[in-house]
Every structure is written in C-alpha cells, then in structure tokens.
Design an enzyme around this catalytic site. Structure first.
Site, short mmCIF file in Angstrom:
data_model
loop_
_atom_site.label_atom_id
_atom_site.label_comp_id
_atom_site.label_asym_id
_atom_site.label_seq_id
_atom_site.Cartn_x
_atom_site.Cartn_y
_atom_site.Cartn_z
N GLU A 31 0.84 -1.21 0.00
CA GLU A 31 0.00 0.00 0.00
C GLU A 31 0.87 1.26 0.00
O GLU A 31 0.59 2.23 -0.70
CB GLU A 31 -0.91 0.01 1.24
CG GLU A 31 -1.80 -1.22 1.38
CD GLU A 31 -1.16 -2.29 2.26
OE1 GLU A 31 -1.91 -2.95 3.00
OE2 GLU A 31 0.07 -2.45 2.21
N CYS A 76 -1.57 -2.20 7.47
CA CYS A 76 -1.05 -2.00 8.82
C CYS A 76 -1.34 -0.57 9.25
O CYS A 76 -1.89 0.24 8.49
CB CYS A 76 0.45 -2.28 8.85
SG CYS A 76 1.43 -1.03 7.96
#
Length: 335
Positions: free
Chosen positions: A264, A290
């Site tokens: 990401e 996360c």
C-alpha cells in the site's frame, strides 16, 4: 474460460461435435488423449481394449478423476475449450468444481451408431451388431468406480443433443445450445477483477517472508500499483537486502529492523512519484493495511479500502479507518 464437455456412446458423434466446435474457436482436448500419452510412454499399441484397460489402471492408481486432472492442467484461463470423452463421473465432478463447465450428452440410435462404426472401419471395432451391442452393454453396466460409467455420465449431462440425421442438422442443433452458453458466461465482478490483478502484482514482490500488493483504482481505472520490497537502489530482500526477513524473524517481531516497504505504501508513493492524483480513489490490497499504511491511506485522500486477507496487527488500523470515515470492505472470493 468456458469448457464444454462431451460424453456419449460409441460413434454417437462426439468427434464430429468436437470438430464443429473447433471451427467455432474452441480449443480441443480429449480425456482419451491422456490415455494415449500413457500408451506412447509405455510403448503399447493403441487399441480399444488397451485404451479401456489403461484408463482403468490409471484410475485405480491415481483416483477416478485422474484423466480430468491431467487434461485440466493443459487449459489456460483466457480460452474456450471443448473436452471430449468423459466416461467417469469423477472426471465430470472435477471439472464442475474447478471451472465454468457444461456437459453435453451426444445421443444417437444404436443402429445409426453401428453403421458409423462400419463406415469408419477402425482397427479393433466390432464387425457385427451383436458384438457391438454386447461390448456396449458391458461398458454401460460397469459398476467399478475406476471403470467407464457411461450411464452415470449421461445422467450428469446438462444438455442432450440428438445426432440422428445429417451433419448439417447436427451442427444446427449444436449451435442452438452452444450460443446461449457463450452469451451467458459469467464475467468477474469489479472486485474480483481488481483483486486478481493485485494478486498478480504481488508476484513481483522481492520480500522473502510475505508477498503483498496493492492497486489504486479511480473510475474503474488502475492509476497506481505497488508491491512490498526494499526501496530503490537497496538490495532486494531476496538478495539479502532486509536483515529482518533474512534472519527469519518471528511474525510480528523485529519490525523496526524491516527494510521492506509495504504494498500500500509503495502504491501511494508511486502515484506521488509520477504526479498522479489519488484523492477519491479506492485501494485494493491483498492484505488489510497495517497502521503506518492506514495513516498514509487516510492522508492521501483514498476513500475506500478493499482487502482480501487479514493482517495480524491491524486492530488499531481498523479503528482509525472507521474513525476517519473511510469505507472498509473485505473481499471474499468464495462469496
């Protein structure tokens, strides 16, 4: 991938149906080819008796679905196929479980089929109607799970096409059933489409512990991709570049020593590097983000996150996403 399977009794017209479908763009395979390959490897002559005996032996050794497995491994997802000679229910069940599969039973009266037997004049074919009928009865009534079970296969067929006239009429009947199959093929949803692309992107990851990828989508167009791995000009993780991964640290430990950027993170950074606006976009990730990636997602203006697998350390990330008002969805490929 659409797979049309053909089953039916001897000389019913399965070969003609396969030839017709090949002219219409279908790629051909036959479960019998798996047996023929075995005979060639063994140096055994191809006869009807050897084909039947070897097929039974292969099913006994590797399971009744073995011929289906061997042919299925040859198929590619972007093509349509016609697969001939389904003679065991396990072969049919295997294809039904693993792909978009329709089984067509080709039917024809016994006297018509015997006349075709005589006309084609293959080695080992019966020469009298009585012998032909007796051999067929034995095959039809085989109760062994490793033998041919044509009656069971007939009962599992999705469509029945009768081939009792001329070739032109047979082709017309086949067209009537095949065209709707092609028209009604299931297309992947947008979630499936983008998540499958993300999975392919993940294969580029150089991380030795976990391969993760994310793609950023806006107006159903991919505008950025990223996979986890070490930064530019740093040795790849799989070349020893990340000390944490290459020491085989326990999951969830030593994260402060990990040199790998997350998928990401890289997708967002790549968009910035190339000057691509991602505000209002959707991020598809093979794993839930996360906490660090979540903060980047929120600040970048991404409004929706779709993920496939849970990440073990993302409780705080989930709370942050919900508080920021982003849409968070889990993609279930089995749904």
């Amino acid at each position: 991938m659409l797979v049309i399977g053909l089953t039916g009794r001897n000389a019913s017209g399965k070969g003609e149906a396969a030839t017709f479908l090949a002219r219409k763009g279908f790629h051909l395979h036959s479960l019998s080819d798996a047996i023929r390959e075995e005979l060639v490897n063994r140096g055994v002559q191809e006869t009807r008796e050897n084909m039947i005996a070897t097929g039974r032996e292969l099913r006994e050794r590797f399971g009744p679905q073995v011929l289906g497995e061997r042919i299925f491994r040859k198929l590619e997802p972007d093509k349509n196929y016609c697969v001939d000679s389904f003679r065991n229910p396990a072969e049919i069940e295997y294809f039904k479980r693993n792909t978009d599969f329709t089984l067509i039973y080709i039917d024809a009266p016994q006297d018509v089929r015997f006349s075709r037997i005589l006309k084609r004049n293959r080695s080992g074919d019966p020469q009298t109607l009585n012998v032909f009928s007796t051999l067929e009865e034995e095959e039809l009534r085989n109760e062994s799970i490793t033998g041919q079970q044509l009656i069971c296969c007939e009962g599992m067929a999705d469509i029945r096409v009768v081939n009792d006239g001329d070739v032109g009429e047979f082709h017309r009947r086949l067209s009537e059933v095949v065209i709707p199959l092609l028209q009604n093929r299931k297309r992947p949803s947008w979630d499936e489409y983008f998540m499958e692309i993300a999975r392919v992107v993940a294969l580029r990851s150089n991380c030795i512990k976990r391969k993760v990828a994310a793609i950023i989508v806006k107006d159903r167009r991919i505008i950025s991709t990223g996979y986890n791995g070490t930064p530019r000009k740093i040795r790849n993780c799989n070349e020893g570049g990340c000390p944490r991964c290459n020491s085989l640290a326990d999951s969830g430990t030593g994260l402060d020593e990990c040199f790998c950027s997350h998928g990401e993170e890289n997708a967002i950074v790549q968009s910035a590097y190339h000057g691509v606006k991602i505000a209002g976009a959707t991020l598809y990730s093979t794993y839930a983000p996360c906490l660090l990636c979540t903060k980047m997602i929120i600040n970048s203006g991404i409004v929706e996150v779709v993920y496939c697998h849970d990440y073990p350390l993302n409780d705080s990330a989930f709370r942050l996403i919900h508080e920021a008002g982003l849409i968070m969805r889990r993609y279930d490929p089995k749904a």
